[in-house]
Design an enzyme around this catalytic site. Structure first.
Site, PDB file in Angstrom:
ATOM      1  N   ARG A  67       0.838  -1.211   0.000  1.00  0.00           N
ATOM      2  CA  ARG A  67       0.000   0.000   0.000  1.00  0.00           C
ATOM      3  C   ARG A  67       0.868   1.254   0.000  1.00  0.00           C
ATOM      4  NH1 ARG A  67      -4.632   0.514   4.475  1.00  0.00           N
ATOM      5  NH2 ARG A  67      -2.838   1.018   5.798  1.00  0.00           N
ATOM      6  N   LYS A  75      -2.698   6.998   1.065  1.00  0.00           N
ATOM      7  CA  LYS A  75      -2.468   7.307   2.483  1.00  0.00           C
ATOM      8  C   LYS A  75      -1.389   8.379   2.531  1.00  0.00           C
ATOM      9  CE  LYS A  75      -2.274   4.695   6.805  1.00  0.00           C
ATOM     10  NZ  LYS A  75      -3.349   5.359   7.518  1.00  0.00           N
ATOM     11  N   GLU A  86     -16.215   6.122   5.778  1.00  0.00           N
ATOM     12  CA  GLU A  86     -15.421   5.504   6.844  1.00  0.00           C
ATOM     13  C   GLU A  86     -15.296   6.507   7.985  1.00  0.00           C
ATOM     14  OE1 GLU A  86     -11.345   4.928   5.504  1.00  0.00           O
ATOM     15  OE2 GLU A  86     -11.440   6.744   4.303  1.00  0.00           O
TER      16      GLU A  86
HETATM   17  N1  PMP Z   1      -9.371   4.621   7.175  1.00  0.00           N
HETATM   18  C1  PMP Z   1      -8.487   5.591   7.430  1.00  0.00           C
HETATM   19  C2  PMP Z   1      -8.791   6.964   7.004  1.00  0.00           C
HETATM   20  C3  PMP Z   1      -7.280   5.304   8.097  1.00  0.00           C
HETATM   21  O1  PMP Z   1      -6.400   6.262   8.346  1.00  0.00           O
HETATM   22  C4  PMP Z   1      -7.035   3.972   8.507  1.00  0.00           C
HETATM   23  C5  PMP Z   1      -5.744   3.612   9.197  1.00  0.00           C
HETATM   24  N2  PMP Z   1      -5.606   4.225  10.441  1.00  0.00           N
HETATM   25  C6  PMP Z   1      -8.002   3.000   8.251  1.00  0.00           C
HETATM   26  C7  PMP Z   1      -9.151   3.353   7.563  1.00  0.00           C
HETATM   27  C8  PMP Z   1      -7.794   1.571   8.648  1.00  0.00           C
HETATM   28  O2  PMP Z   1      -6.806   1.005   7.827  1.00  0.00           O
HETATM   29  P1  PMP Z   1      -5.884  -0.203   8.312  1.00  0.00           P
HETATM   30  O3  PMP Z   1      -6.776  -1.294   8.697  1.00  0.00           O
HETATM   31  O4  PMP Z   1      -5.053  -0.509   7.117  1.00  0.00           O
HETATM   32  O5  PMP Z   1      -5.079   0.313   9.464  1.00  0.00           O
END
Ligand code: PMP
Length: 285
Positions: free
Chosen positions: A52, A151, A184
């Site tokens: 990622r 990200k 989200e």
């Molecule tokens: N959405 C956002 C905006 C995030 O920053 C994160 C990670 N903190 C997640 C979802 C969850 O992603 P992951 O399971 O890969 O940590």
């Protein structure tokens, strides 16, 4: 010994770990990052996080000056040097030192930083009793403006939503997209349970493709649950039997109230607790 921070292949005491104020990561949030968990000295889904990171970097035309294999080794070395078994790793790549202008071509080498630290978990109470969250006015970045799949070091969209959530007394906040669909939370993906099936917004709604989200989808399949990823509305959330959030740091957290609506019977649901337990087993096995 002070915490050792990795910057471009060299370790520095936390107090001395510094980068240029001309770094475009500082000036413009120009860079990418990952947040990962380690359990028993092993980084959970390290390859997925590295993939990622490389995908995010590619999306902003940033070339990471190493390989995923070598950087993975550096992450492990940082954990070992700091003697951290169960911890949190923040891995970031900035555009590097440049001029005061935006032009990414006028920067030096990207800066790679690895911070391995102890994890500050949500209090046990959140896992036992569930969270109360609110829907906020700040919508998630439009995918055509800044795709939430990237990200990036610019987290202002999420920070503005977080501020709104905190003002409402909530540690997490639910964000909608420009169509009014569920996306989200500020740092976690969202799931619903209805009639025994699992629902989570599609990536196209404008979300980060969470690594924990995918792990939970896979665990749900093993548990014999059907998983759907249709566009979801606020009404779908309010009428769900269960709701929970997922993220590397948070793992699986039940949600028992959204806005003024109680979810299910107001207690963490059975499906949520089962998936939380399966996740716990997977990470600690
Ligand atoms: N959405 C956002 C905006 C995030 O920053 C994160 C990670 N903190 C997640 C979802 C969850 O992603 P992951 O399971 O890969 O940590």
């Amino acid at each position: 010994m002070s915490l050792q921070i990795y910057i471009n292949g060299t370790f520095h005491n936390k107090e001395d770990a510094k980068i240029s104020v001309y770094d475009h990561g500082v000036l413009y949030g120009d860079g990418v990052f990952e947040g990962m968990r380690s359990y028993g000295g092993k980084v959970f889904r390290l390859e997925d996080h590295l993939q990622r990171l490389w995908d995010s970097a590619k999306a902003i035309c940033l070339e990471i000056p190493t390989t995923p294999q070598a950087l993975g080794q550096d992450v492990i070395e940082t954990l070992q040097l700091n003697k951290i078994d169960d911890g949190y790793v923040r891995l970031l790549v900035t555009r590097g030192e440049g001029t005061l202008g935006l032009d990414p071509n006028r920067t030096s080498r990207p800066q790679i930083i690895i911070i391995a630290d102890r994890i500050t978990l949500y209090p046990d109470e959140y896992y036992e009793n569930g969270l109360r969250i609110v829907t906020v006015k700040t919508i998630r970045n439009h995918p055509a403006a800044l795709n939430p799949q990237i990200k990036s070091l610019n987290y202002l969209n999420n920070i503005l939503a977080k501020i709104e959530g905190l003002e409402a007394g909530c540690v997490e906040a639910l964000m909608l997209n420009h169509e009014g669909e569920i996306t989200e939370c500020t740092g976690d993906n969202v799931f619903l349970v209805r009639d025994g099936d699992l629902f989570t917004p599609p990536v196209e709604a404008g979300i980060l493709k969470g690594i924990t989200r995918q792990v939970v989808i896979d665990l749900a399949a093993v548990a014999g649950l059907k998983v759907h990823q249709p566009p979801l509305t606020q009404q779908d959330v309010y009428s769900a039997d269960e709701c929970f959030l997922t993220g590397s740091a948070a793992e699986v957290v039940p949600v028992v109230q959204v806005d003024s609506h109680q979810i299910g019977d107001g207690k963490p649901g059975l499906v949520t607790c089962d998936l939380k337990q399966r996740f716990h087993q997977l990470t600690r096995e």
